[in-house]
Scaffold this motif. Structure first.
Motif, PDB file in Angstrom:
ATOM      1  N   LYS A 183      37.816  44.668  29.811  1.00 26.03           N
ATOM      2  CA  LYS A 183      37.561  45.348  31.083  1.00 26.03           C
ATOM      3  C   LYS A 183      37.817  44.343  32.204  1.00 26.03           C
ATOM      4  N   PRO A 184      38.943  44.467  32.913  1.00 25.52           N
ATOM      5  CA  PRO A 184      39.188  43.545  34.014  1.00 25.52           C
ATOM      6  C   PRO A 184      38.186  43.776  35.145  1.00 25.52           C
ATOM      7  N   ARG A 185      37.890  42.707  35.839  1.00 25.91           N
ATOM      8  CA  ARG A 185      36.923  42.774  36.930  1.00 25.91           C
ATOM      9  C   ARG A 185      37.326  43.832  37.973  1.00 25.91           C
ATOM     10  N   SER A 186      38.623  43.993  38.198  1.00 25.89           N
ATOM     11  CA  SER A 186      39.082  44.906  39.250  1.00 25.89           C
ATOM     12  C   SER A 186      39.043  46.377  38.823  1.00 25.89           C
ATOM     13  N   SER A 187      38.743  46.635  37.553  1.00 27.77           N
ATOM     14  CA  SER A 187      38.611  48.023  37.095  1.00 27.77           C
ATOM     15  C   SER A 187      37.167  48.456  37.354  1.00 27.77           C
ATOM     16  N   ARG A 188      37.017  49.586  38.015  1.00 24.53           N
ATOM     17  CA  ARG A 188      35.664  49.968  38.444  1.00 24.53           C
ATOM     18  C   ARG A 188      34.706  50.125  37.262  1.00 24.53           C
ATOM     19  N   ASN A 189      33.496  49.634  37.451  1.00 24.58           N
ATOM     20  CA  ASN A 189      32.477  49.808  36.402  1.00 24.58           C
ATOM     21  C   ASN A 189      32.203  51.274  36.166  1.00 24.58           C
ATOM     22  N   CYS A 240      37.096  40.506  31.715  1.00 19.55           N
ATOM     23  CA  CYS A 240      38.054  39.461  32.066  1.00 19.55           C
ATOM     24  C   CYS A 240      38.336  39.427  33.548  1.00 19.55           C
ATOM     25  N   GLY A 241      38.884  38.292  33.988  1.00 16.15           N
ATOM     26  CA  GLY A 241      38.990  38.032  35.412  1.00 16.15           C
ATOM     27  C   GLY A 241      37.750  37.247  35.798  1.00 16.15           C
ATOM     28  N   ASP A 242      37.822  36.590  36.926  1.00 18.71           N
ATOM     29  CA  ASP A 242      36.713  35.771  37.400  1.00 18.71           C
ATOM     30  C   ASP A 242      35.568  36.695  37.813  1.00 18.71           C
ATOM     31  N   LEU A 243      34.421  36.548  37.150  1.00 17.58           N
ATOM     32  CA  LEU A 243      33.339  37.495  37.416  1.00 17.58           C
ATOM     33  C   LEU A 243      32.699  37.287  38.785  1.00 17.58           C
ATOM     34  N   SER A 244      33.050  36.182  39.460  1.00 16.28           N
ATOM     35  CA  SER A 244      32.552  36.036  40.825  1.00 16.28           C
ATOM     36  C   SER A 244      33.538  36.678  41.812  1.00 16.28           C
ATOM     37  N   ALA A 245      34.590  37.268  41.287  1.00 15.19           N
ATOM     38  CA  ALA A 245      35.583  37.911  42.175  1.00 15.19           C
ATOM     39  C   ALA A 245      34.989  39.187  42.775  1.00 15.19           C
ATOM     40  N   TYR A 246      35.728  39.808  43.679  1.00 17.73           N
ATOM     41  CA  TYR A 246      35.239  41.010  44.352  1.00 17.73           C
ATOM     42  C   TYR A 246      34.853  42.094  43.342  1.00 17.73           C
ATOM     43  N   ASP A 247      33.800  42.805  43.676  1.00 12.18           N
ATOM     44  CA  ASP A 247      33.317  43.904  42.843  1.00 12.18           C
ATOM     45  C   ASP A 247      33.983  45.193  43.335  1.00 12.18           C
ATOM     46  N   PRO A 248      34.777  45.860  42.488  1.00 11.57           N
ATOM     47  CA  PRO A 248      35.522  47.029  42.965  1.00 11.57           C
ATOM     48  C   PRO A 248      34.633  48.207  43.345  1.00 11.57           C
ATOM     49  N   ASP A 249      33.369  48.182  42.903  1.00  8.35           N
ATOM     50  CA  ASP A 249      32.479  49.306  43.231  1.00  8.35           C
ATOM     51  C   ASP A 249      31.690  49.063  44.519  1.00  8.35           C
ATOM     52  N   ARG A 250      31.916  47.924  45.159  1.00 10.83           N
ATOM     53  CA  ARG A 250      31.171  47.618  46.394  1.00 10.83           C
ATOM     54  C   ARG A 250      32.011  47.891  47.627  1.00 10.83           C
ATOM     55  N   THR A 251      31.308  48.107  48.753  1.00  9.78           N
ATOM     56  CA  THR A 251      32.006  48.232  50.033  1.00  9.78           C
ATOM     57  C   THR A 251      31.888  46.890  50.747  1.00  9.78           C
ATOM     58  N   TYR A 252      32.996  46.392  51.274  1.00  8.56           N
ATOM     59  CA  TYR A 252      32.988  45.094  51.961  1.00  8.56           C
ATOM     60  C   TYR A 252      33.266  45.299  53.453  1.00  8.56           C
ATOM     61  N   PRO A 253      32.769  44.384  54.298  1.00  8.14           N
ATOM     62  CA  PRO A 253      33.099  44.497  55.720  1.00  8.14           C
ATOM     63  C   PRO A 253      34.593  44.237  55.920  1.00  8.14           C
ATOM     64  N   LEU A 254      35.127  44.735  57.004  1.00  7.24           N
ATOM     65  CA  LEU A 254      36.562  44.569  57.213  1.00  7.24           C
ATOM     66  C   LEU A 254      36.930  43.104  57.444  1.00  7.24           C
TER      67      LEU A 254
END
Ligand code: SAM
Length: 308
Positions: A183-189, A240-254
Motif C-alpha cells: 500500500k503506497p503512502r499516496s494511495s488513500r487509506n 511503502c513510501g516514506d511514512l512521514s510523507a503527505y497523508d492523502p486523506d488529509r487536507t493541507y493549507p494552500l
C-alpha cells in the motif's frame, strides 16, 4: 468551488501538477519502487492500462537501460494517450492476442524485465461487482504478462483487497514464488486499492501461454487446475513510501512552504476527449490525454474514486 480547492483537498493531485506528472498515481509507482527497487536493471518495461500516462512517465524518467541503449517502454491502453518521449504507445485491449503480439514485435522477440498494470475498470459503486471486475482485469493483465515477461521478471498490478483476495493471491503464487501486497503512502487509506508486487516469474511446468483466457476459465486452465488442496496463501502486506510523507486523506493549507507563496498550477494533462464534452477536440499542442471513462486518478480528472 474555486479551482484551487482540489489543491487543498488532494495533496498528491497538487504535487502531481507541480511535478509535471499526468496523474497523481505517479507517486504510487515511485513509492513502490522506493520499497522494492523495481527499476533496477530493467531494460524493457511494459505499462498496461497506461492512460493518461503518469506511470509511463515514471518509467521513462527512471529506467536507465544498458550502456549505449536507453530502456524501452511500451504503454498499452484502450484510450488514446498523448505522446511521451521514449514510450511506444499501443492503443489496444490487454485481453487481445494482437496486443501481446504487438508488444513482442516492438521488443523484437526479447521478453520484458518488468510489467506494471494500474488498470481499473469504470467503477459502478456496487462493491462486489467492482471487486469482481477488478479481479478479472488483474487476471487479464497476468495473462498477457505470461506472453511478454522474462523468467525471473517482475509483475506489479493494482488489486482491490476485497473479501476474496486470497484466491487471487493463490493464483499469482502459481506464477511467482514471491508475492507481496503493498500500500503506497499516496494511495488513500480510505481506498480498498493496493498493489501486488510479484517477483521471480516462474510459470508452472508445462504452462503454455495462450490468450484464450485460460486464467479466467477454471476448467480450461492448466495453471488454475493446479489450485487443488489447501491452496490458501497468505502474502505479506506492507506499507511503502516514506511514512512521514503527505497523508492523502488529509487536507493541507494552500501555502505549504512559508517561504514560497502558493501559485495555482494547471493540470499538465488536460483530457484529450472528456466524456462530458464530446465536442472538445485534442488539447492544444497535442497536450496529454486522460482516459475518457475508466481513467480516474488523472491530475486533470474529477474527484476521488474507489480505486484512487
Ligand atoms: N497508470 C495510469 C497513469 O498513471 O496515468 C492510470 C491508469 S487508469 C487508473 C486505468 C486505465 O485502465 C484507464 O485508462 C483504462 O482505459 C485502462 N483499461 C481498463 N481496461 C483496459 C483494457 N482491457 N485494456 C487496456 N486498458 C484498459
Amino acid at each position: 468551488m474555486g479551482r484551487s480547492s482540489k489543491d487543498k483537498r488532494d495533496i498528491y493531485y497538487r504535487l502531481a501538477k507541480e511535478g509535471g506528472w499526468r496523474a497523481r498515481s505517479a507517486f504510487k509507482l515511485l513509492q513502490l519502487d522506493q520499497r522494492f527497487q523495481l527499476f533496477q536493471g530493467v531494460r524493457r518495461a511494459v505499462d498496461l492500462c497506461a492512460a493518461p500516462g503518469s506511470w509511463s512517465q515514471v518509467l521513462s524518467r527512471h529506467l536507465r537501460g544498458s550502456e549505449g541503449s536507453p530502456a524501452q517502454v511500451v504503454a498499452v491502453d484502450l484510450q488514446a494517450m498523448a505522446p511521451l518521449p521514449g514510450v511506444l504507445q499501443i492503443q489496444g485491449d490487454i485481453t487481445k492476442a494482437s496486443t501481446a503480439q504487438e508488444i513482442q514485435r516492438h521488443f523484437e522477440g526479447h521478453p520484458a524485465d518488468l510489467v506494471v498494470c494500474d488498470g481499473a475498470p469504470d467503477v459502478t459503486g456496487l462493491h462486489d461487482l467492482d471487486e469482481y471486475i477488478q479481479a478479472q482485469l488483474l487476471l487479464a493483465a497476468l495473462n498477457i504478462t505470461t506472453h511478454v515477461l522474462k523468467k525471473g521478471g517482475t509483475f506489479v498490478a493494482k488489486i482491490f483487497r476485497g473479501k476474496d483476495v486470497t484466491l487471487l493471491y493463490s493464483q499469482l503464487r502459481l506464477f511467482f514464488p514471491d508475492v507481496t501486497c503493498a500500500k503506497p503512502r499516496s494511495s488513500r487509506n480510505s481506498s480498498i486499492e493496493a498493489f501486488v508486487v510479484c517477483r521471480g516469474y516462474s510459470p508452472p511446468e508445462g504452462f503454455v501461454p495462450t490468450m484464450d483466457n485460460p486464467l479466467l476459465d477454471p476448467d480450461a486452465g492448466l495453471a488454475l487446475s493446479q489450485l487443488s488442496g489447501p491452496s490458501r496463501v497468505i502474502v505479506p502486506f506492507v506499507a511503502c513510501g516514506d511514512l512521514s510523507a503527505y497523508d492523502p486523506d488529509r487536507t493541507y493549507p494552500l501555502q505549504l512552504d512559508p517561504a514560497r507563496p502558493y501559485t495555482y498550477v494547471p493540470p499538465p494533462a488536460p483530457p484529450i476527449a472528456p466524456p462530458l464534452c464530446p465536442g472538445l477536440s485534442a488539447a492544444p499542442g497535442g497536450g496529454p490525454g486522460t482516459p475518457a471513462g475508466g481513467g480516474g486518478g488523472g491530475a486533470g480528472a474529477a474527484g476521488p474514486r474507489r480505486g484512487d
